[in-house]
Design an enzyme around this catalytic site. Structure first.
Site, short mmCIF file in Angstrom:
data_model
loop_
_atom_site.label_atom_id
_atom_site.label_comp_id
_atom_site.label_asym_id
_atom_site.label_seq_id
_atom_site.Cartn_x
_atom_site.Cartn_y
_atom_site.Cartn_z
N CYS A 1 0.84 -1.19 0.08
CA CYS A 1 0.16 0.05 0.00
C CYS A 1 0.99 1.36 0.08
CB CYS A 1 -0.75 -0.06 1.20
SG CYS A 1 -2.09 1.35 1.49
N SER A 2 0.73 2.14 -1.10
CA SER A 2 1.68 3.15 -1.29
C SER A 2 1.82 4.18 -0.20
CB SER A 2 1.41 3.92 -2.58
OG SER A 2 1.56 2.99 -3.77
N GLN A 3 3.09 4.65 -0.06
CA GLN A 3 3.63 5.91 0.85
C GLN A 3 2.24 6.97 0.78
OE1 GLN A 3 7.65 6.75 0.97
NE2 GLN A 3 7.50 8.56 2.09
#
Length: 198
Positions: free
Chosen positions: A47-49
């Site tokens: 889950c991206s930054q």
């Protein structure tokens, strides 16, 4: 304590405050939801930054009512954020190539209760989801080795696509006459885009 990526009153900050990242993470990762770093969601995906997602969404400039394609949707968090930005007059299709992840992400998006958005398993051997007239916005959350012509073709006249190419955040715009322009906007790290699932 404030977080830089959702500070302010622009639509992206408001979406990030409204769509809780915790709901799109495995239970063991939820305690880290407020941290500005990518989080493992299984199957080698993340889950991206949040600050990176915020930068991508601001570059994409998603208007209310837009038709948006979300490639590499994973947990469904970006799909839900896009759904919040387009509102009920818009349409968001999230695509994920891994069946298990697509099923989990689809359930997460369904729980977000924005029926104008859905997440589906990507069709084998097809990058994106071609549609007549193209998509107003395309978000790609995985790094391509080079700019994929198949996705560029799916950007509607007047549309925009944000895609990491190698380590560069690339903005693709298509003007009303169909002319395409490409520009780079900083360096980031992403998991690789699965461009051929055959």
């Amino acid at each position: 304590m404030g977080r830089a990526w959702d500070a302010g009153d622009d639509p992206v900050a408001e979406a990030l405050r409204a769509v809780d990242r915790r709901a799109f993470l495995p239970r063991a990762r939820r305690q880290h939801a407020r941290e500005d770093r990518p989080l493992d969601i299984g199957l080698g995906q993340t889950c991206s930054q949040p600050s990176t997602v915020a930068a991508m969404l601001r570059l994409l400039r998603v208007p209310p009512g837009a038709r948006v394609l979300d490639v590499g949707a994973g947990s469904g968090w970006t799909t839900a954020l896009l759904a919040h930005l387009v509102g009920p007059d818009g349409e968001v299709l999230g695509l994920e190539v891994r069946p298990e992840l697509a099923a989990w992400g689809a359930a997460n998006v369904a729980r977000a209760a924005m029926p104008w958005a859905r997440l589906a398993e990507a069709a084998p051997g097809v990058l994106g989801s071609p549609r007549p007239g193209g998509w107003d916005r395309v978000l790609v959350s995985a790094a391509a080795g080079s700019l994929p012509p198949a996705l560029v073709e799916q950007v509607a006249p007047g549309g925009r696509m944000v895609i990491p190419v190698r380590h560069v955040m690339v903005l693709v715009t298509r003007d009303d006459d169909g002319e395409v322009a490409v520009s780079g906007h900083g360096t980031y790290s992403f998991v690789p885009l699965v461009e051929d699932d055959a």
